[in-house]
Scaffold this motif. Structure first.
Motif, PDB file in Angstrom:
ATOM      1  N   GLU A  33       0.687  -0.813   0.176  1.00 62.10           N
ATOM      2  CA  GLU A  33      -0.107   0.508  -0.119  1.00 62.10           C
ATOM      3  C   GLU A  33       1.133   0.985   0.209  1.00 62.10           C
ATOM      4  O   GLU A  33       0.538   2.219  -0.661  1.00 62.10           O
ATOM      5  CB  GLU A  33      -0.620   0.671   1.384  1.00 62.10           C
ATOM      6  CG  GLU A  33      -2.033  -1.411   1.220  1.00 62.10           C
ATOM      7  CD  GLU A  33      -2.710  -1.438   2.204  1.00 62.10           C
ATOM      8  OE1 GLU A  33      -3.582  -1.778   2.415  1.00 62.10           O
ATOM      9  OE2 GLU A  33      -2.268  -1.337   3.447  1.00 62.10           O
ATOM     10  N   VAL A  34       2.140   1.286   0.363  1.00 62.22           N
ATOM     11  CA  VAL A  34       2.614   2.298   0.527  1.00 62.22           C
ATOM     12  C   VAL A  34       3.035   2.871  -0.991  1.00 62.22           C
ATOM     13  O   VAL A  34       3.381   3.356  -1.322  1.00 62.22           O
ATOM     14  CB  VAL A  34       3.812   1.719   1.659  1.00 62.22           C
ATOM     15  CG1 VAL A  34       4.536   2.899   1.269  1.00 62.22           C
ATOM     16  CG2 VAL A  34       3.204   2.180   3.267  1.00 62.22           C
ATOM     17  N   VAL A  35       3.803   1.231  -1.699  1.00 62.37           N
ATOM     18  CA  VAL A  35       4.608   1.497  -2.726  1.00 62.37           C
ATOM     19  C   VAL A  35       3.363   2.503  -3.412  1.00 62.37           C
ATOM     20  O   VAL A  35       3.567   2.987  -3.891  1.00 62.37           O
ATOM     21  CB  VAL A  35       4.911   0.330  -2.907  1.00 62.37           C
ATOM     22  CG1 VAL A  35       5.152   0.693  -4.823  1.00 62.37           C
ATOM     23  CG2 VAL A  35       5.663  -0.404  -2.503  1.00 62.37           C
ATOM     24  N   SER A  36       2.142   1.390  -3.507  1.00 62.99           N
ATOM     25  CA  SER A  36       0.780   2.476  -4.244  1.00 62.99           C
ATOM     26  C   SER A  36       0.695   3.636  -3.942  1.00 62.99           C
ATOM     27  O   SER A  36       0.846   4.951  -4.999  1.00 62.99           O
ATOM     28  CB  SER A  36      -0.099   1.523  -3.713  1.00 62.99           C
ATOM     29  OG  SER A  36      -1.514   2.320  -5.256  1.00 62.99           O
ATOM     30  N   VAL A  37       0.990   4.493  -3.310  1.00 67.06           N
ATOM     31  CA  VAL A  37       1.174   5.529  -2.412  1.00 67.06           C
ATOM     32  C   VAL A  37       2.094   6.547  -2.967  1.00 67.06           C
ATOM     33  O   VAL A  37       1.839   7.682  -3.818  1.00 67.06           O
ATOM     34  CB  VAL A  37       0.637   5.730  -1.111  1.00 67.06           C
ATOM     35  CG1 VAL A  37       0.981   7.450  -1.440  1.00 67.06           C
ATOM     36  CG2 VAL A  37      -0.114   6.081  -0.319  1.00 67.06           C
ATOM     37  N   VAL A  38       3.295   5.841  -2.959  1.00 64.84           N
ATOM     38  CA  VAL A  38       4.909   6.645  -3.697  1.00 64.84           C
ATOM     39  C   VAL A  38       4.587   7.111  -5.128  1.00 64.84           C
ATOM     40  O   VAL A  38       4.861   8.255  -5.794  1.00 64.84           O
ATOM     41  CB  VAL A  38       5.851   6.159  -3.067  1.00 64.84           C
ATOM     42  CG1 VAL A  38       7.688   6.585  -3.312  1.00 64.84           C
ATOM     43  CG2 VAL A  38       5.745   5.839  -1.343  1.00 64.84           C
ATOM     44  N   ASN A  39       3.821   5.397  -5.526  1.00 59.97           N
ATOM     45  CA  ASN A  39       4.646   5.214  -7.096  1.00 59.97           C
ATOM     46  C   ASN A  39       2.763   6.291  -7.691  1.00 59.97           C
ATOM     47  O   ASN A  39       3.510   7.016  -8.787  1.00 59.97           O
ATOM     48  CB  ASN A  39       3.686   3.968  -7.471  1.00 59.97           C
ATOM     49  CG  ASN A  39       4.799   2.955  -7.551  1.00 59.97           C
ATOM     50  OD1 ASN A  39       6.145   3.416  -7.454  1.00 59.97           O
ATOM     51  ND2 ASN A  39       4.707   1.832  -7.034  1.00 59.97           N
ATOM     52  N   THR A  40       2.289   6.719  -6.334  1.00 67.52           N
ATOM     53  CA  THR A  40       1.406   7.704  -7.622  1.00 67.52           C
ATOM     54  C   THR A  40       1.615   8.703  -7.293  1.00 67.52           C
ATOM     55  O   THR A  40       1.390   9.725  -8.255  1.00 67.52           O
ATOM     56  CB  THR A  40      -0.302   7.752  -6.465  1.00 67.52           C
ATOM     57  OG1 THR A  40      -0.608   6.130  -6.536  1.00 67.52           O
ATOM     58  CG2 THR A  40      -1.706   8.696  -6.512  1.00 67.52           C
ATOM     59  N   PHE A  41       2.612   9.420  -6.824  1.00 62.91           N
ATOM     60  CA  PHE A  41       3.198  10.854  -5.923  1.00 62.91           C
ATOM     61  C   PHE A  41       4.525  10.484  -5.877  1.00 62.91           C
ATOM     62  O   PHE A  41       5.420  10.504  -4.848  1.00 62.91           O
ATOM     63  CB  PHE A  41       2.404  11.915  -5.487  1.00 62.91           C
ATOM     64  CG  PHE A  41       1.451  11.778  -4.649  1.00 62.91           C
ATOM     65  CD1 PHE A  41       0.316  12.161  -5.391  1.00 62.91           C
ATOM     66  CD2 PHE A  41       0.567  10.763  -3.980  1.00 62.91           C
ATOM     67  CE1 PHE A  41      -0.991  12.691  -5.441  1.00 62.91           C
ATOM     68  CE2 PHE A  41      -0.987  10.791  -3.964  1.00 62.91           C
ATOM     69  CZ  PHE A  41      -1.407  11.514  -4.588  1.00 62.91           C
ATOM     70  N   PRO A  42       5.215  10.388  -7.278  1.00 63.48           N
ATOM     71  CA  PRO A  42       6.940   9.520  -7.395  1.00 63.48           C
ATOM     72  C   PRO A  42       7.584  11.495  -6.753  1.00 63.48           C
ATOM     73  O   PRO A  42       8.988  10.805  -6.547  1.00 63.48           O
ATOM     74  CB  PRO A  42       6.973   9.393  -8.672  1.00 63.48           C
ATOM     75  CG  PRO A  42       5.863  10.409  -9.579  1.00 63.48           C
ATOM     76  CD  PRO A  42       4.798  10.325  -9.164  1.00 63.48           C
ATOM     77  N   SER A  43       7.185  12.055  -7.471  1.00 67.82           N
ATOM     78  CA  SER A  43       8.220  13.746  -7.412  1.00 67.82           C
ATOM     79  C   SER A  43       8.042  14.125  -5.929  1.00 67.82           C
ATOM     80  O   SER A  43       8.493  15.043  -5.561  1.00 67.82           O
ATOM     81  CB  SER A  43       7.499  14.428  -8.246  1.00 67.82           C
ATOM     82  OG  SER A  43       6.414  15.009  -8.585  1.00 67.82           O
ATOM     83  N   GLN A  44       7.408  13.890  -4.978  1.00 66.12           N
ATOM     84  CA  GLN A  44       6.986  14.678  -4.163  1.00 66.12           C
ATOM     85  C   GLN A  44       8.296  13.738  -2.046  1.00 66.12           C
ATOM     86  O   GLN A  44       8.469  13.140  -2.941  1.00 66.12           O
ATOM     87  CB  GLN A  44       5.846  14.188  -3.076  1.00 66.12           C
ATOM     88  CG  GLN A  44       4.654  14.419  -3.061  1.00 66.12           C
ATOM     89  CD  GLN A  44       4.593  15.682  -3.703  1.00 66.12           C
ATOM     90  OE1 GLN A  44       4.644  16.487  -2.670  1.00 66.12           O
ATOM     91  NE2 GLN A  44       3.881  16.335  -4.822  1.00 66.12           N
ATOM     92  N   ALA A  45       8.624  15.033  -1.993  1.00 63.78           N
ATOM     93  CA  ALA A  45       9.489  14.570  -0.776  1.00 63.78           C
ATOM     94  C   ALA A  45       8.661  14.306   0.089  1.00 63.78           C
ATOM     95  O   ALA A  45       7.592  13.711   0.254  1.00 63.78           O
ATOM     96  CB  ALA A  45      10.144  16.073  -0.374  1.00 63.78           C
ATOM     97  N   LEU A  46      10.264  13.793   0.515  1.00 62.71           N
ATOM     98  CA  LEU A  46       9.450  12.665   2.418  1.00 62.71           C
ATOM     99  C   LEU A  46       8.654  14.073   3.403  1.00 62.71           C
ATOM    100  O   LEU A  46       7.550  12.907   3.898  1.00 62.71           O
ATOM    101  CB  LEU A  46      10.714  12.380   3.085  1.00 62.71           C
ATOM    102  CG  LEU A  46      11.773  11.967   2.637  1.00 62.71           C
ATOM    103  CD1 LEU A  46      13.070  11.095   3.461  1.00 62.71           C
ATOM    104  CD2 LEU A  46      10.917  10.260   2.241  1.00 62.71           C
ATOM    105  N   ASP A  47       8.542  15.022   3.394  1.00 66.11           N
ATOM    106  CA  ASP A  47       7.751  16.129   4.398  1.00 66.11           C
ATOM    107  C   ASP A  47       6.369  15.606   3.754  1.00 66.11           C
ATOM    108  O   ASP A  47       5.349  15.901   4.726  1.00 66.11           O
ATOM    109  CB  ASP A  47       8.422  17.615   4.248  1.00 66.11           C
ATOM    110  CG  ASP A  47       8.701  17.944   3.108  1.00 66.11           C
ATOM    111  OD1 ASP A  47       8.554  17.454   1.709  1.00 66.11           O
ATOM    112  OD2 ASP A  47       8.406  18.838   3.022  1.00 66.11           O
ATOM    113  N   PHE A  48       6.113  15.365   2.377  1.00 63.12           N
ATOM    114  CA  PHE A  48       4.647  15.265   1.794  1.00 63.12           C
ATOM    115  C   PHE A  48       3.927  14.271   2.886  1.00 63.12           C
ATOM    116  O   PHE A  48       2.942  14.416   2.765  1.00 63.12           O
ATOM    117  CB  PHE A  48       4.894  14.942   0.023  1.00 63.12           C
ATOM    118  CG  PHE A  48       3.320  14.199  -0.307  1.00 63.12           C
ATOM    119  CD1 PHE A  48       2.313  15.845  -0.084  1.00 63.12           C
ATOM    120  CD2 PHE A  48       3.466  13.008  -0.438  1.00 63.12           C
ATOM    121  CE1 PHE A  48       1.214  15.081  -1.302  1.00 63.12           C
ATOM    122  CE2 PHE A  48       2.280  12.930  -1.258  1.00 63.12           C
ATOM    123  CZ  PHE A  48       1.119  14.029  -1.276  1.00 63.12           C
TER     124      PHE A  48
END
Length: 423
Positions: free
Chosen positions: A337-352
């Protein structure tokens, strides 16, 4: 009558019984004599004048109390030796004389405890500990290798036949976890650092920030030498305090801070905070770590190779997935599920993703506010609640469409603030 050399009280009394005409006195040249008293340490000499009057003269001898005493010792320049040592001393610990075990308990007292200064230990604690970092966090291997290697190289610099930079500059985009990852490494290595911010690099008095850096550096050195613990000096967001931007003004303190850091890099074991130089005053080498977003705004000679080792930190996809997965570990969200969220917003920094996790609690908190009677009773509930009353346990919603909706909303806000679209 015979000549009188030493006048006693009885002779003076007998002389007063006769008239001056019936008494013939022949005076001889006087001989001086000394009168000493136990109440005065300086001798008094009494001399007879030509007309027979007595003159009292006080002379101060140049005799020393003891040839082996340090109280009157002079240095090579003729100055008081103990005064010079006190003037050069950097240890101004005046509270140690009032502590239990140092002086008699009769003088230490027991009114506020055995120590007269009850907050002494707290004021002297300038290092930072990381008890608040509870949980299992992920440290990027590349980041750890760079920070650990820099700390170790500076502690064994005397064994290496190379020039070891004193400063490690970690720079990169905002919200990439530079400071937090460094603190995690400090916790893992049991390092007690002294952490400064860019706000301490300016003062209303010229020279104060530079002196503060030198004092913090020497304090970290004393932690290493006296407490036997690893320590370092860390300055967060250094480019915010020293960077030269288009509409900012360069101040004297900016110049002094830059010069201080350059001098520390060139002479890490000879640090003065205002006292005279002494050959025995050798400071333990302390590694310095600074973070920032754009080092190109800093004075170039400070960031040159040999003084500062620069490390650009940009976490890759694997690092972001592992960090976010550990961040959401307590919420029961799987790695897929985390991979799905990260792939949805690939250019966001960690603070996002940190802001996303914080936003997932909003619905539970708003529901609790309605349950206690609305915002009218909120102040009394938060500030005047009884000790036996407990706050509810807020649980974030599970990974669902709602969480993705929050993610899209935050992504829109982040990108709108940067002047771009949702990515």
């Amino acid at each position: 009558m015979a000549s009188l050399c030493n006048l006693t009280s009885s002779s003076l009394l007998s002389q007063s019984l006769f008239s001056p005409s019936s008494l013939s006195v022949t005076r001889t040249p006087p001989s001086p004599f000394s009168i000493s008293s136990s109440k005065s340490s300086s001798p008094k000499s009494v001399e007879h004048g030509d007309d027979g009057d007595c003159e009292l003269k006080i002379t101060s001898p140049n005799k020393r109390l003891s040839e082996q005493s340090s109280w009157e010792a002079k240095d090579a320049l003729g100055r008081d030796y103990l005064f010079r040592l006190g003037q050069e001393a950097d240890n101004m610990n005046i509270a140690v004389g009032a502590r239990a075990g140092v002086i008699d308990d009769l003088f230490a007292g027991n009114f506020l405890g055995k120590d007269s200064d009850i907050v002494f230990d707290y004021r002297q604690k300038v290092t930072k500990s990381f008890e608040y970092l509870q949980g299992d966090y992920y440290i990027a291997p590349l980041f750890m290798d760079k920070v650990v290697c820099h700390i170790v190289k500076n502690f064994i610099a005397h064994l290496l036949n190379v020039k070891v930079p004193l400063i490690l500059g970690i720079w990169g985009g905002k919200g990439q976890g530079k400071s937090f990852q460094t603190e995690l490494i400090f916790q893992a290595m049991a390092v007690e650092p002294i952490i400064m911010s860019a706000g301490e690099l300016e003062s209303e008095r010229a020279g104060e920030p530079g002196k503060l850096i030198r004092e913090r550096y020497r304090t970290a050195s004393q932690v290493i030498q006296n407490q036997g613990k690893l320590s370092c000096l860390m300055i967060n967001d250094i480019d915010a305090g020293l960077g030269r931007f288009g509409n900012t003004q360069m101040t004297v303190n900016n110049q002094i801070v830059v010069g201080t850091l350059m001098n520390l890099s060139d002479n890490p074991t000879r640090v003065s905070i205002g006292q005279d130089w002494r050959e025995s005053d050798i400071t333990k080498r302390v590694p310095i770590i600074v973070t920032g977003n754009d080092f190109s705004t800093i004075y170039a000679p400070l960031i040159r190779d040999g003084r500062m080792e620069k490390f650009y930190w940009q976490p890759n996809h694997e690092d972001i997935v592992n960090i976010v997965h550990r961040m959401y570990g307590k919420d029961g969200i799987s790695k897929e599920e985390v991979v799905s969220v990260v792939n949805t917003f690939p250019s966001q920094a960690l603070d996002f993703y940190g802001a996303l996790r914080s936003r997932t609690y909003d619905r539970s908190i708003l529901k609790w506010i309605d349950d206690i009677g609305g915002i009218e009773n909120l102040g009394a509930r938060l500030l005047k609640g009884r000790k036996d009353e407990e706050f509810p346990v807020f649980t974030p919603p599970q990974y669902s469409i709602e969480m993705k909706q929050w993610a899209f909303f935050l992504a829109w806000k982040f990108c709108a603030a940067n002047g771009g679209g949702v990515t």
